[in-house]
Design a protein around this motif. Structure first.
Motif, mmCIF file in Angstrom:
data_model
loop_
_atom_site.group_PDB
_atom_site.id
_atom_site.type_symbol
_atom_site.label_atom_id
_atom_site.label_comp_id
_atom_site.label_asym_id
_atom_site.label_seq_id
_atom_site.Cartn_x
_atom_site.Cartn_y
_atom_site.Cartn_z
ATOM 1 N N LYS A 1 0.828 -1.188 0.000
ATOM 2 C CA LYS A 1 0.000 0.000 0.000
ATOM 3 C C LYS A 1 0.879 1.261 0.000
ATOM 4 O O LYS A 1 0.615 2.226 -0.729
ATOM 5 N N VAL A 2 1.942 1.233 0.822
ATOM 6 C CA VAL A 2 2.883 2.382 0.879
ATOM 7 C C VAL A 2 3.534 2.594 -0.476
ATOM 8 O O VAL A 2 3.643 3.726 -0.979
ATOM 9 N N LEU A 3 3.953 1.488 -1.113
ATOM 10 C CA LEU A 3 4.608 1.580 -2.413
ATOM 11 C C LEU A 3 3.664 2.176 -3.459
ATOM 12 O O LEU A 3 4.055 3.019 -4.276
ATOM 13 N N GLN A 4 2.441 1.748 -3.433
ATOM 14 C CA GLN A 4 1.453 2.230 -4.404
ATOM 15 C C GLN A 4 1.245 3.741 -4.273
ATOM 16 O O GLN A 4 1.211 4.475 -5.259
ATOM 17 N N ILE A 5 1.096 4.199 -3.021
ATOM 18 C CA ILE A 5 0.870 5.635 -2.788
ATOM 19 C C ILE A 5 2.104 6.442 -3.165
ATOM 20 O O ILE A 5 2.009 7.502 -3.793
ATOM 21 N N CYS A 6 3.297 5.962 -2.783
ATOM 22 C CA CYS A 6 4.555 6.669 -3.101
ATOM 23 C C CYS A 6 4.735 6.813 -4.607
ATOM 24 O O CYS A 6 5.162 7.865 -5.102
ATOM 25 N N SER A 7 4.399 5.748 -5.337
ATOM 26 C CA SER A 7 4.534 5.792 -6.795
ATOM 27 C C SER A 7 3.628 6.852 -7.388
ATOM 28 O O SER A 7 4.013 7.587 -8.303
ATOM 29 N N ARG A 8 2.408 6.942 -6.851
ATOM 30 C CA ARG A 8 1.442 7.893 -7.399
ATOM 31 C C ARG A 8 1.739 9.329 -6.969
ATOM 32 O O ARG A 8 1.653 10.259 -7.778
ATOM 33 N N VAL A 9 2.127 9.508 -5.725
ATOM 34 C CA VAL A 9 2.287 10.862 -5.174
ATOM 35 C C VAL A 9 3.699 11.424 -5.405
ATOM 36 O O VAL A 9 3.866 12.604 -5.748
ATOM 37 N N LEU A 10 4.712 10.587 -5.196
ATOM 38 C CA LEU A 10 6.100 11.079 -5.217
ATOM 39 C C LEU A 10 6.816 10.848 -6.542
ATOM 40 O O LEU A 10 7.826 11.499 -6.839
ATOM 41 N N GLY A 11 6.364 9.909 -7.323
ATOM 42 C CA GLY A 11 7.041 9.621 -8.580
ATOM 43 C C GLY A 11 7.845 8.344 -8.491
ATOM 44 O O GLY A 11 8.187 7.863 -7.404
ATOM 45 N N SER A 12 8.205 7.812 -9.657
ATOM 46 C CA SER A 12 8.821 6.478 -9.702
ATOM 47 C C SER A 12 10.264 6.448 -9.222
ATOM 48 O O SER A 12 10.797 5.372 -8.923
ATOM 49 N N GLU A 13 10.920 7.612 -9.155
ATOM 50 C CA GLU A 13 12.347 7.598 -8.799
ATOM 51 C C GLU A 13 12.630 8.294 -7.471
ATOM 52 O O GLU A 13 13.790 8.529 -7.117
ATOM 53 N N HIS A 14 11.605 8.626 -6.711
ATOM 54 C CA HIS A 14 11.812 9.308 -5.429
ATOM 55 C C HIS A 14 12.477 8.347 -4.433
ATOM 56 O O HIS A 14 12.142 7.166 -4.384
ATOM 57 N N PRO A 15 13.437 8.839 -3.611
ATOM 58 C CA PRO A 15 14.128 7.972 -2.642
ATOM 59 C C PRO A 15 13.170 7.212 -1.721
ATOM 60 O O PRO A 15 13.412 6.039 -1.406
ATOM 61 N N ASP A 16 12.072 7.866 -1.267
ATOM 62 C CA ASP A 16 11.127 7.177 -0.376
ATOM 63 C C ASP A 16 10.420 6.033 -1.097
ATOM 64 O O ASP A 16 10.136 4.977 -0.508
ATOM 65 N N LYS A 17 10.129 6.246 -2.362
ATOM 66 C CA LYS A 17 9.496 5.186 -3.146
ATOM 67 C C LYS A 17 10.447 4.008 -3.318
ATOM 68 O O LYS A 17 10.062 2.830 -3.170
#
Length: 855
Positions: free
Chosen positions: A806-822
């Motif tokens: 769930k965290v990965l899905q939200i990070c991908s949508r909100v932060l982008g595919s290359e963000h460190p948190d993602k």
């Protein structure tokens, strides 16, 4: 008439007549020169050759007298004169077929052959003079090299070309010889018999003055007998020219005895000799520069004593130039000792009188030393109080027979006074410093412990003045090197007291303070007067670490040029060294200590320490990883400020710098240092803001953070509970800061394996953040990731996987595919797959994370 060559050589390592008669000379070094002469004569198609030392029986006074009186004629009649220069090599590091003039010409100009008395007639009398190197290579002849020879010797070009010598005045011919030396003092006159076409008996033992007096009388008689149509050879300066030659011991005006403990400095002595020996047809000027106390005066003192030993007819004059008063008094003494006519009646023009006296060629060779020429304004500025007077630099004497040496701490002064002719005196090498220490110690047993010796020399920075001062204290108090080291490890004030001890030193001026701690005071004052920004930089650097000082940390000047000039001034005094690799500065450790003492004495140390804190706070970046290179360069300077005896931990303005410092050292993994720093911040904030102020609670939380990173879970837990409960009461249970403190406490529980307690808090934090901040807020996602980590630690892989996905899905949508948190959430999910044995899925995610991070 036989045609034969003559060998001209320097009076060194010759093979005498007796050796050849008895057949014992072949093994001697000088015999090689005779072989050379024979080979060269054969190459030139000459059947015979003549060498004075092996063709004259000097044990026969009659033969010797006849030979000396006939020598000029013999040289004149020779087919050639071969000059074998044993101190000139054409090869050096190049191959024999690559002989280059630019390599041997400078050495040729300095050859000792040009300084010997007897070689003057060898140069002038023969029609052909050929010069050869020590390898036997032909360098050239008198005709092709006449301009260079004229510059080296001062002999008129027409005389070198063969013009009759009576065309040249007595004065001029005497001046050709005035700088030349002879092994036997009477030969100063006898070597000139042919130059003046004089015959007279030799009386060895009569002394230089009597021999020259007889020569002078013979010349006078000879001139009286000459027909009046010939060019006049005797001028009004005739007596001066002879007076110069007659002087057995030229004036010696030096205030110090020779230092029997002088050690090392061979390279600098050789370089000075080289510079002074190069004939340029003008006064040679050389500046000896280096840090105060490094041994400039002692180096030049040793040099002039060596010159005196080798050149008795060279005047040595020493003038202390510390200030205008000492310089004027020295000029009075010089004028008196030189017996300069009229100086007492015209005291205001003393410098002009001395200048005029030394500028005369009849004054002969001289070396003039200006010691401690540090104040360039004294040399370049025109005195306002003396109408009609010129700048001091304009009163320097000019003579091609003279040399001027300046000692100075200031490289800028050295350049203005001597241009490119500079010899820098560096710190002593370890072994040389050890030798100096041993020479001054009364009890050599003290050096039997190498560790103490090396540690002491390192503490004293291998500075000669500091070593001499230390040994004086050790000798006087009968203590060991270890005892002195213990004193140097004392508090700063104690070390200053130790290094301020006066001590007896016969090699320094009585009116100048000699201890290390005070020796630079005059330099400090000069810098403050001449370059205020440089003085400010010195004061600022005295309040930070003396090593690895980035130029970006220095306070801003009025312009970049002003800043560069200020650094140049400090470098010119050898106070700072500049590293070419990173442009950082290093302030000499003892100068750093002395400057702090100077500021303390002036009542300015606290003020400058506060300025250092303010500047560091201004330039210190945040702890972000991208700033790491910058804050790492500043950390040790901030640390030095914090540890300083004048740093006030309780000062409000210091808290901001402490906070930045703590964040950076924590980011660097130095948790113990971060703990200490954050604790200091807590103390400041409690006193100023109160115990329950949000900033105070944040700083307490940072202390707990560092304790947790050190594995001190119980101590961390106590502080985190305290912060959490206070924030709940003061800020409310749903305030972001309260939730952060709850998350931190949960992390501490998790690190102790207290999974249930951790899980309870993390669920509470996650649910509250979802409601207050939203399900996609970074803090909410962070709490979800923490809870997933707790599930993983309990082996609850499915629960962990569900949250992580769930965290990965939200990070991908909100932060982008290359963000460190993602990428971090992908790595966490991959780890969960791996723990479940789902290797392919784990591998796919791990490869994706790796490739993205690479990119």
């Amino acid at each position: 008439m036989l045609s034969f060559p003559i060998l001209g050589e320097r009076m060194a390592k010759r093979s005498p007549f007796k050796d050849l008669v008895e057949g014992t000379g072949k093994s001697k070094v000088g015999y090689g020169k005779i072989r050379f002469c024979g080979r060269q004569a054969a190459n030139d198609g000459l059947q015979y050759f003549w060498v004075d030392t092996c063709c004259i029986d000097k044990s026969s006074s009659a033969e010797l007298s006849e030979a000396i009186n006939s020598m000029f004629r013999w040289y004149h009649d020779a087919a050639k004169c071969y000059v074998y220069l044993s101190d000139v090599s054409v090869y050096g590091s190049v191959e024999k077929d690559q002989v280059s003039q630019w390599r041997w010409k400078p050495v040729f100009r300095k050859s000792r052959w040009f300084t010997r008395g007897w070689t003057l007639q060898e140069l002038i009398a023969p029609a052909s003079v050929e010069f050869f190197s020590m390898e036997g290579e032909r360098l050239g002849d008198k005709r092709s090299m006449e301009q260079s020879i004229h510059e080296i010797t001062g002999v008129n070009v027409q005389a070198l070309q063969g013009s009759p010598l009576y065309y040249f005045s007595v004065d001029e011919r005497m001046l050709w010889a005035v700088r030349r030396e002879t092994k036997r003092e009477e030969d100063a006159a006898y070597s000139l018999l042919g130059i003046f076409d004089i015959h007279m008996p030799l009386i060895y033992g009569e002394g230089r003055k009597k021999a020259l007096k007889r020569l002078k009388n013979k010349i006078k008689k000879s001139l009286e007998d000459k027909p009046p149509a010939l060019p006049p050879a005797l001028s009004s300066k005739h007596e001066d020219a002879f007076k110069c030659q007659e002087a057995e011991d030229a004036p010696w005006i030096v205030p110090f005895d020779r230092n029997p403990h002088f050690t090392g400095r061979e390279l600098q002595l050789a370089k000075l000799r080289e510079m002074l020996s190069v004939g340029r047809g003008q006064t040679t000027k050389v500046a000896v520069m280096g840090l105060g106390g490094v041994g400039k005066t002692q180096l030049v003192l040793e040099l002039v004593y060596q010159i005196r030993e080798e050149h008795k007819n060279c005047s040595i004059i020493w003038i202390p130039a510390t200030n205008i008063e000492s310089l004027h008094q020295a000029y009075v003494d010089v004028a008196r000792q030189l017996s300069i006519p009229g100086w007492e009646r015209d005291n205001a023009n003393l410098k002009r009188h001395v200048q005029g006296y030394l500028s005369k060629e009849s004054s002969g060779r001289w070396v003039l030393v200006f010691d401690n020429a540090d104040n360039i304004d004294m040399w370049m500025a025109k005195p306002e109080s003396e109408p009609g007077s010129g700048r001091l630099i304009e009163f320097l004497p000019r003579s091609k027979q003279g040399s001027i040496i300046f000692t100075t701490r200031d490289r800028k002064a050295a350049v203005k006074l001597a241009h490119w002719n500079m010899v820098e005196v560096p710190e002593m090498k370890k072994e040389v410093a050890k030798e100096l220490l041993q020479k001054y110690l009364l009890n050599l047993e003290l050096t039997k412990y190498p560790q103490d010796t090396e540690a002491l020399l390192a503490e004293l920075t291998y500075l000669p003045l500091a070593i001499v001062q230390a040994t004086a204290y050790i000798n006087e108090n009968r203590i060991t090197l270890a005892d002195y080291l213990y004193l140097l490890a004392d508090q700063e004030e104690g070390v200053i007291d130790l290094l301020s001890e006066e001590f007896a030193d016969d090699g320094r001026y009585h009116n100048v303070k000699n201890p290390v701690a005070t020796t630079w005071l005059i330099s400090f004052e000069q810098i403050r007067h001449r370059d205020p920004l440089a003085a400010d930089y010195l004061s600022f650097m005295a309040c930070i670490d003396p090593k690895d000082i980035p130029q970006s940390i220095l306070p801003a000047g009025a312009s970049r040029k002003k800043e560069m000039d200020a650094i140049g001034t400090l470098s010119a005094y050898s106070f700072v060294g500049r590293r070419s690799a990173d442009q950082c500065l290093d302030l000499h450790r003892l100068v750093h200590l002395a400057t702090r003492n100077w500021l303390r004495t002036e009542g300015k140390l606290t003020k400058w320490a506060a300025k250092a804190v303010a500047r560091l706070n201004e330039v210190f970046p945040d702890a972000d990883h991208k700033n790491r290179n910058i804050w790492r360069a500043y950390l040790h300077h901030a640390r030095y400020v914090f540890e300083s005896c004048v740093f006030k931990v309780e000062a409000v303005d210091n808290g901001a710098l402490l906070w930045k410092f703590g964040m950076c050292v924590h980011s660097d993994g130095r948790y113990s240092e971060a703990e200490k720093t954050f604790s200091q911040v807590v103390g400041i904030r409690k006193r100023v803001l109160g115990a329950e102020h949000p900033d105070t609670l944040t700083s307490i939380g940072r202390v707990a953070w560092t304790l947790s990173n050190q594995g001190r879970w119980k101590e961390a837990e106590e502080l985190e509970v305290q912060v959490m409960e206070t924030r709940k009461r003061v800020l409310g249970s749903e305030h972001p800061d309260t939730l952060t403190s709850m998350a931190n406490l949960a992390s501490t529980y998790r690190n102790q394996g207290r999974w249930k307690e951790a899980e309870e808090l993390e669920v509470q934090v996650m649910e509250t953040r979802k409601r207050v901040l939203g399900s996609e807020h970074p803090s909410t996602l962070s709490s979800m990731a923490n809870l997933a980590s707790t599930y993983s630690n309990q082996g609850r892989w499915k629960d962990a996987e569900e949250l992580q996905a769930k965290v990965l899905q939200i990070c991908s949508r909100v932060l982008g595919s290359e963000h460190p948190d993602k990428l971090r959430s992908m790595a966490n999910l991959a780890s969960t797959y791996s723990n479940q044995g789902r290797w392919k899925e784990a591998e796919e995610l791990e490869v994706q994370v790796m490739e993205t991070r690479k990119r």
